[in-house]
Write a protein that holds these residues in place. Structure first.
Motif, PDB file in Angstrom:
ATOM      1  N   ARG A 113       0.710  -1.093  -0.151  1.00 57.63           N
ATOM      2  CA  ARG A 113      -0.026  -0.096  -0.011  1.00 57.63           C
ATOM      3  C   ARG A 113       0.940   1.267   0.158  1.00 57.63           C
ATOM      4  O   ARG A 113       0.419   2.421  -0.358  1.00 57.63           O
ATOM      5  CB  ARG A 113      -0.926  -0.095   1.125  1.00 57.63           C
ATOM      6  CG  ARG A 113      -1.951  -0.931   0.985  1.00 57.63           C
ATOM      7  CD  ARG A 113      -3.070  -1.186   2.347  1.00 57.63           C
ATOM      8  NE  ARG A 113      -4.093  -2.189   2.007  1.00 57.63           N
ATOM      9  CZ  ARG A 113      -4.946  -2.252   2.662  1.00 57.63           C
ATOM     10  NH1 ARG A 113      -4.662  -1.887   4.233  1.00 57.63           N
ATOM     11  NH2 ARG A 113      -6.104  -3.210   2.283  1.00 57.63           N
ATOM     12  N   GLU A 114       2.280   1.179   0.460  1.00 53.01           N
ATOM     13  CA  GLU A 114       2.677   2.407   0.648  1.00 53.01           C
ATOM     14  C   GLU A 114       3.853   2.443  -0.885  1.00 53.01           C
ATOM     15  O   GLU A 114       4.535   3.408  -0.711  1.00 53.01           O
ATOM     16  CB  GLU A 114       3.949   2.452   1.914  1.00 53.01           C
ATOM     17  CG  GLU A 114       2.891   2.567   2.965  1.00 53.01           C
ATOM     18  CD  GLU A 114       3.813   2.451   4.080  1.00 53.01           C
ATOM     19  OE1 GLU A 114       5.088   1.938   4.119  1.00 53.01           O
ATOM     20  OE2 GLU A 114       3.465   2.707   5.530  1.00 53.01           O
ATOM     21  N   ALA A 115       3.616   1.550  -1.599  1.00 48.85           N
ATOM     22  CA  ALA A 115       4.745   1.439  -2.713  1.00 48.85           C
ATOM     23  C   ALA A 115       4.274   2.430  -3.913  1.00 48.85           C
ATOM     24  O   ALA A 115       3.166   2.805  -4.235  1.00 48.85           O
ATOM     25  CB  ALA A 115       4.695  -0.164  -3.185  1.00 48.85           C
ATOM     26  N   ASP A 116       5.231   2.633  -4.779  1.00 47.92           N
ATOM     27  CA  ASP A 116       4.890   3.436  -5.875  1.00 47.92           C
ATOM     28  C   ASP A 116       4.442   2.984  -7.145  1.00 47.92           C
ATOM     29  O   ASP A 116       3.424   3.249  -7.619  1.00 47.92           O
ATOM     30  CB  ASP A 116       6.251   4.333  -6.260  1.00 47.92           C
ATOM     31  CG  ASP A 116       6.566   5.305  -5.099  1.00 47.92           C
ATOM     32  OD1 ASP A 116       5.746   6.299  -4.708  1.00 47.92           O
ATOM     33  OD2 ASP A 116       7.775   5.591  -5.090  1.00 47.92           O
ATOM     34  N   LEU A 117       5.210   1.737  -7.041  1.00 44.48           N
ATOM     35  CA  LEU A 117       4.731   0.635  -8.149  1.00 44.48           C
ATOM     36  C   LEU A 117       4.862  -0.767  -7.523  1.00 44.48           C
ATOM     37  O   LEU A 117       5.549  -1.320  -6.758  1.00 44.48           O
ATOM     38  CB  LEU A 117       5.493   0.725  -9.286  1.00 44.48           C
ATOM     39  CG  LEU A 117       5.367   1.982 -10.156  1.00 44.48           C
ATOM     40  CD1 LEU A 117       6.718   2.025 -11.344  1.00 44.48           C
ATOM     41  CD2 LEU A 117       4.416   2.090 -10.923  1.00 44.48           C
ATOM     42  N   VAL A 118       3.724  -1.676  -8.267  1.00 48.07           N
ATOM     43  CA  VAL A 118       3.664  -2.946  -7.478  1.00 48.07           C
ATOM     44  C   VAL A 118       3.881  -3.997  -8.755  1.00 48.07           C
ATOM     45  O   VAL A 118       3.068  -3.784  -9.747  1.00 48.07           O
ATOM     46  CB  VAL A 118       2.411  -3.291  -6.763  1.00 48.07           C
ATOM     47  CG1 VAL A 118       2.421  -4.758  -6.265  1.00 48.07           C
ATOM     48  CG2 VAL A 118       2.448  -2.312  -5.605  1.00 48.07           C
ATOM     49  N   TYR A 119       4.852  -4.944  -8.855  1.00 47.74           N
ATOM     50  CA  TYR A 119       4.881  -5.741  -9.769  1.00 47.74           C
ATOM     51  C   TYR A 119       4.798  -7.237  -9.239  1.00 47.74           C
ATOM     52  O   TYR A 119       4.983  -7.538  -8.005  1.00 47.74           O
ATOM     53  CB  TYR A 119       6.516  -5.802 -10.618  1.00 47.74           C
ATOM     54  CG  TYR A 119       6.675  -4.524 -11.317  1.00 47.74           C
ATOM     55  CD1 TYR A 119       6.363  -4.437 -12.567  1.00 47.74           C
ATOM     56  CD2 TYR A 119       7.447  -3.513 -10.704  1.00 47.74           C
ATOM     57  CE1 TYR A 119       6.472  -3.318 -13.316  1.00 47.74           C
ATOM     58  CE2 TYR A 119       7.800  -2.211 -11.326  1.00 47.74           C
ATOM     59  CZ  TYR A 119       7.096  -2.160 -12.841  1.00 47.74           C
ATOM     60  OH  TYR A 119       7.244  -0.986 -13.508  1.00 47.74           O
ATOM     61  N   ALA A 120       4.501  -8.134 -10.186  1.00 43.91           N
ATOM     62  CA  ALA A 120       4.369  -9.755  -9.642  1.00 43.91           C
ATOM     63  C   ALA A 120       4.479 -10.339 -10.808  1.00 43.91           C
ATOM     64  O   ALA A 120       4.396 -10.323 -11.924  1.00 43.91           O
ATOM     65  CB  ALA A 120       2.668  -9.781  -9.271  1.00 43.91           C
ATOM     66  N   GLU A 121       5.191 -11.647 -10.602  1.00 39.96           N
ATOM     67  CA  GLU A 121       5.266 -12.885 -11.467  1.00 39.96           C
ATOM     68  C   GLU A 121       4.559 -14.105 -10.655  1.00 39.96           C
ATOM     69  O   GLU A 121       4.534 -14.370  -9.485  1.00 39.96           O
ATOM     70  CB  GLU A 121       6.653 -13.082 -11.940  1.00 39.96           C
ATOM     71  CG  GLU A 121       7.624 -13.629 -10.519  1.00 39.96           C
ATOM     72  CD  GLU A 121       7.458 -14.984 -10.501  1.00 39.96           C
ATOM     73  OE1 GLU A 121       6.732 -15.803 -11.465  1.00 39.96           O
ATOM     74  OE2 GLU A 121       7.990 -15.664  -9.789  1.00 39.96           O
TER      75      GLU A 121
END
Length: 266
Positions: A24-32
């Motif tokens: 929730r505090e991240a600027d961008l969220v990636y996932a694999e």
């Protein structure tokens, strides 16, 4: 900052509170989700709970062209994976790449299938040897069907040492999720080719949908288990080595194994 977050085993609610706060505090969220995936959810549900857009990366994005790493030089980036972070060599390599770029990294762990298997089956974690992975068969350039014999060799080595083997099953974009049934058939095919006797008459344990409200855990001899219906993925397989009497009792009472397991226990 690049924060690696393990999401746990089954759905969006398996993330830790620490992990959820970081997302929730991240600027961008990636996932694999090609090394593992959460079968009880989807991106839409994850984004709703997390309150963030989740950008799904391909194998190429992670292993060959991780250009997105540069964004973590001056932004707060989270990288999500199923299970526990850093279990896959791919993720260790990614972390090392980030460190070489001068990017600070952080780890937030999640539930691992390795520890979940011990809990679900009653097999003691310190009695496991080297794990194995069974890939889908493939065709050579000459059209010959090729089956990897490495998993069989690992099981054979562990069995000779009296150790259990955790067997991961392939997730392929085109061929889908390997089942326990297919995995056992491939192992038996290798055994038939070699004329050896490692698998036949051997105990095996299949686990499906670990982390869900109703996981399937079934123990039996290999010949019987290969026709058992485990239902939907994800599946994982264990080939036990020598059984302690408590392990044998757990397989009988917790995994509906045959009473013959008790007779061979130490």
């Amino acid at each position: 900052m690049l924060t690696f977050i393990g999401l746990g085993l089954f759905d969006e609610y398996d993330i830790s509170l620490k992990g959820l706060e970081a997302v929730r505090e991240a600027d961008l969220v990636y996932a694999e989700f090609y090394t593992s995936c959460l079968m009880g959810t989807n991106l839409e549900k994850m984004e709703k709970l997390y309150g963030k857009r989740v950008i799904l990366l391909s194998r190429e994005d992670v292993e060959q062209y991780p250009n997105w790493l540069n964004e973590a030089r001056d932004r707060n980036i989270c990288f999500l994976t199923g299970g526990d972070t850093m279990v896959s060599t791919t993720h260790v390599d990614l972390r090392l790449r980030a460190e070489k770029l001068g990017i600070e990294t952080n780890l937030i762990h999640g539930a691992s299938i390795a520890s979940a298997v011990s809990g679900l089956t009653g097999l003691q974690n310190y009695r496991f040897g080297k794990s194995a992975s069974i890939p889908h068969p493939y065709e050579s350039r000459r059209g010959t069907r090729i089956i990897s014999e490495t998993p069989y060799d690992i099981i054979k080595q562990n069995t000779e040492l009296g150790l259990h083997t955790l067997v991961f099953l392939d997730i392929d974009k085109e061929k889908g999720y390997m089942t326990i049934n297919t995995a056992l058939e491939l192992l038996l095919e290798v055994e038939g080719k070699r004329g050896e006797g490692v698998m036949r008459g051997t105990a095996a344990v299949g686990i499906a949908r670990a982390g869900s409200e109703k996981p399937m855990v079934k123990a039996d001899y290999v010949e019987n288990l290969k026709s058992f219906d485990f239902g939907n993925p994800l599946h994982i397989l264990v080939i036990p080595g020598k059984l302690h009497f408590l392990e044998a009792e757990a397989l009988v009472k917790l995994a509906q194994g045959p009473m013959g397991f008790m007779e061979k226990a130490e």
